[in-house]
Write an enzyme that holds these catalytic residues in place. Structure first.
Site, PDB file in Angstrom:
ATOM      1  N   ARG A  19       9.311   4.160  -0.094  1.00  0.00           N
ATOM      2  CA  ARG A  19       9.238   3.932   1.363  1.00  0.00           C
ATOM      3  C   ARG A  19       9.224   2.439   1.635  1.00  0.00           C
ATOM      4  O   ARG A  19       9.203   1.619   0.717  1.00  0.00           O
ATOM      5  CB  ARG A  19       7.983   4.601   1.938  1.00  0.00           C
ATOM      6  CG  ARG A  19       6.688   4.040   1.399  1.00  0.00           C
ATOM      7  CD  ARG A  19       5.465   4.687   2.023  1.00  0.00           C
ATOM      8  NE  ARG A  19       5.280   6.057   1.565  1.00  0.00           N
ATOM      9  CZ  ARG A  19       4.525   6.400   0.502  1.00  0.00           C
ATOM     10  NH1 ARG A  19       3.888   5.463  -0.184  1.00  0.00           N
ATOM     11  NH2 ARG A  19       4.411   7.644   0.137  1.00  0.00           N
ATOM     12  N   GLY A  20       9.256   2.111   2.933  1.00  0.00           N
ATOM     13  CA  GLY A  20       9.026   0.729   3.356  1.00  0.00           C
ATOM     14  C   GLY A  20      10.032  -0.273   2.816  1.00  0.00           C
ATOM     15  O   GLY A  20      11.242  -0.023   2.778  1.00  0.00           O
ATOM     16  N   ILE A  21       9.511  -1.406   2.374  1.00  0.00           N
ATOM     17  CA  ILE A  21      10.349  -2.523   1.936  1.00  0.00           C
ATOM     18  C   ILE A  21      11.136  -2.154   0.679  1.00  0.00           C
ATOM     19  O   ILE A  21      12.329  -2.446   0.575  1.00  0.00           O
ATOM     20  CB  ILE A  21       9.468  -3.769   1.700  1.00  0.00           C
ATOM     21  CG1 ILE A  21       8.873  -4.250   3.039  1.00  0.00           C
ATOM     22  CG2 ILE A  21      10.269  -4.891   1.037  1.00  0.00           C
ATOM     23  CD1 ILE A  21       7.632  -5.106   2.905  1.00  0.00           C
ATOM     24  N   LYS A  41       4.743   6.541  -7.126  1.00  0.00           N
ATOM     25  CA  LYS A  41       3.835   7.629  -7.497  1.00  0.00           C
ATOM     26  C   LYS A  41       4.063   8.887  -6.673  1.00  0.00           C
ATOM     27  O   LYS A  41       3.738   9.981  -7.111  1.00  0.00           O
ATOM     28  CB  LYS A  41       2.376   7.192  -7.293  1.00  0.00           C
ATOM     29  CG  LYS A  41       1.887   6.192  -8.330  1.00  0.00           C
ATOM     30  CD  LYS A  41       0.402   5.911  -8.177  1.00  0.00           C
ATOM     31  CE  LYS A  41       0.094   5.272  -6.849  1.00  0.00           C
ATOM     32  NZ  LYS A  41      -1.309   4.819  -6.728  1.00  0.00           N
ATOM     33  N   TYR A 171      -7.966  -9.260  -2.452  1.00  0.00           N
ATOM     34  CA  TYR A 171      -6.541  -9.051  -2.162  1.00  0.00           C
ATOM     35  C   TYR A 171      -5.737 -10.304  -2.481  1.00  0.00           C
ATOM     36  O   TYR A 171      -4.666 -10.233  -3.097  1.00  0.00           O
ATOM     37  CB  TYR A 171      -6.329  -8.647  -0.704  1.00  0.00           C
ATOM     38  CG  TYR A 171      -4.864  -8.586  -0.311  1.00  0.00           C
ATOM     39  CD1 TYR A 171      -4.011  -7.658  -0.901  1.00  0.00           C
ATOM     40  CD2 TYR A 171      -4.326  -9.458   0.640  1.00  0.00           C
ATOM     41  CE1 TYR A 171      -2.670  -7.595  -0.555  1.00  0.00           C
ATOM     42  CE2 TYR A 171      -2.983  -9.403   0.987  1.00  0.00           C
ATOM     43  CZ  TYR A 171      -2.159  -8.471   0.387  1.00  0.00           C
ATOM     44  OH  TYR A 171      -0.830  -8.419   0.716  1.00  0.00           O
TER      45      TYR A 171
END
Length: 279
Positions: A19-21, A41, A171
Site C-alpha cells: 500500500r501507500g508509497i 506482511k 522514531y
C-alpha cells in the site's frame, strides 16, 4: 541526471509494497514492464489498512509489470534470505532494492513501550540493513552485468538538530538508522558499482498509515505519486549519483517539473503539512 529508457526487464525488490508509497512506486515501475517483488506482511484485508500483497500484485500486473508477492516480516532474517532465493528463481536476479517498509510512533519516551521501540528499530534500521545485506550478492551480479543496480531508501537527510529528536526520540533513531545505512553503504558499495541513495518528501504524504496518527489532516498532504515519480527519476538515471539524500520537490524541479498541483490531495493547497527532518 540523464535518464535511460525506463525499467523494462529490471527486477525491483520493494519492501512495504502492499500500500501507500511502496505500492505507488511498484505501479510506476510496472508501467515500464518491470518485474516487481512485493514484500510485505499483509496477506488478509484489514478494514483500517487497505491493501494486501495480493491486491498489490494485481495492480502491478494491471499496470503492465510482472509481480511476485511475498509475505515476509523484514525483521526475520531467514524469511528475507528465503525471499531473495525465490526472487532469483522467478526473475533471475535483483537490480534495484527499495527500502520503503517503515514503522512510526510519534511518541515521547514515557509513552514509547520497548515493544514499540523494538518494532520501529527492527523494521526501519535493522530491516533496511538486513534487506540490503541479503540483496547485496545479487546487486553485485547486476553491476557486473552492466545493469547499474541501485539501493533507494525512503529516509530523511541526517539533520542532527535537537528539535527533530526531542518529541519522538525512538522514531527519529529508527528513521535515521535507515539514513545511516545510505551514508555507509554508498561509500562501501561504490567499488562494486552499486548506487545507494535516500529519498524523502518535503510535505506529509497521504497514506493509510498516516491516517492512523491522531490529528493529521490528510487534506493538507500530497499524494504518494510525488515520491513514485521522484523515485523513477533516480532509478532510471543513466549515471546514478550515490550517497545523495534527495528531497522530492527539489529533484522534480531539477528535471523541470515545478507545477506540483497534481500531487495535492486537495487542489489549490498552499500550506501543506511539512514532513519531519527537512530543515
Amino acid at each position: 541526471m540523464s535518464t535511460v529508457p525506463g525499467l523494462k526487464g529490471k527486477t525491483l525488490f520493494i519492501t512495504g509494497a502492499s500500500r501507500g508509497i511502496g505500492l505507488a512506486m511498484a505501479i510506476r515501475a510496472a508501467a515500464d514492464g518491470a518485474n516487481i517483488v512485493i514484500l510485505a506482511k499483509t496477506t488478509d484485508p484489514n478494514p483500517k489498512l487497505p491493501g494486501t500483497i495480493y491486491s498489490a500484485a494485481e495492480a502491478v500486473k494491471a499496470a503492465g509489470g510482472q509481480a511476485l508477492p511475498l509475505a515476509v516480516d523484514i525483521r526475520d532474517e531467514d524469511a528475507v534470505t528465503a525471499a531473495v532465493a525465490k526472487v532469483v528463481e522467478a526473475f533471475g536476479g535483483i537490480d534495484i532494492l527499495v527500502n520503503n517498509a517503515s514503522a512510526i510512533s510519534l511518541t515521547d519516551t514515557e509513552h514509547t513501550s520497548m515493544k514499540r521501540y523494538d518494532l520501529m528499530n527492527g523494521i526501519n534500521a535493522r530491516g533496511t540493513y538486513l534487506c540490503t545485506q541479503a540483496c547485496l550478492a545479487e546487486l553485485k551480479k547486476s553491476a557486473q552485468a552492466g545493469r547499474k543496480p541501485q539501493v533507494l531508501t525512503m529516509s530523511p537527510p541526517l539533520s542532527m538538530k535537537q528539535h527533530w529528536f526531542e518529541h519522538h526520540t525512538a522514531y527519529t533513531m529508527a528513521k535515521y538508522g535507515m539514513s545511516m545505512c545510505t551514508l555507509g553503504h554508498s561509500g562501501e558499495f561504490k567499488k562494486y558499482g552499486i548506487a545507494v541513495n535516500s529519498l524523502w518528501p518535503r510535505t506529509a504524504i497521504a497514506t493509510a498509515a498516516l491516517q492512523m496518527i491522531p490529528g493529521v489532516d490528510l487534506k493538507l498532504c500530497r499524494k504518494p505519486e510525488i515520491l513514485s515519480d521522484a523515485a523513477y527519476l533516480i532509478l532510471t538515471s543513466a549515471n546514478p549519483a550515490t550517497g545523495q539524500f534527495y528531497i522530492d520537490d527539489e529533484l522534480l524541479a531539477a528535471h523541470g517539473v515545478t507545477d506540483l498541483e497534481k500531487y495535492s490531495v486537495t487542489p489549490g493547497t498552499k500550506n501543506f503539512i511539512p514532513d519531519f527532518f527537512v530543515d
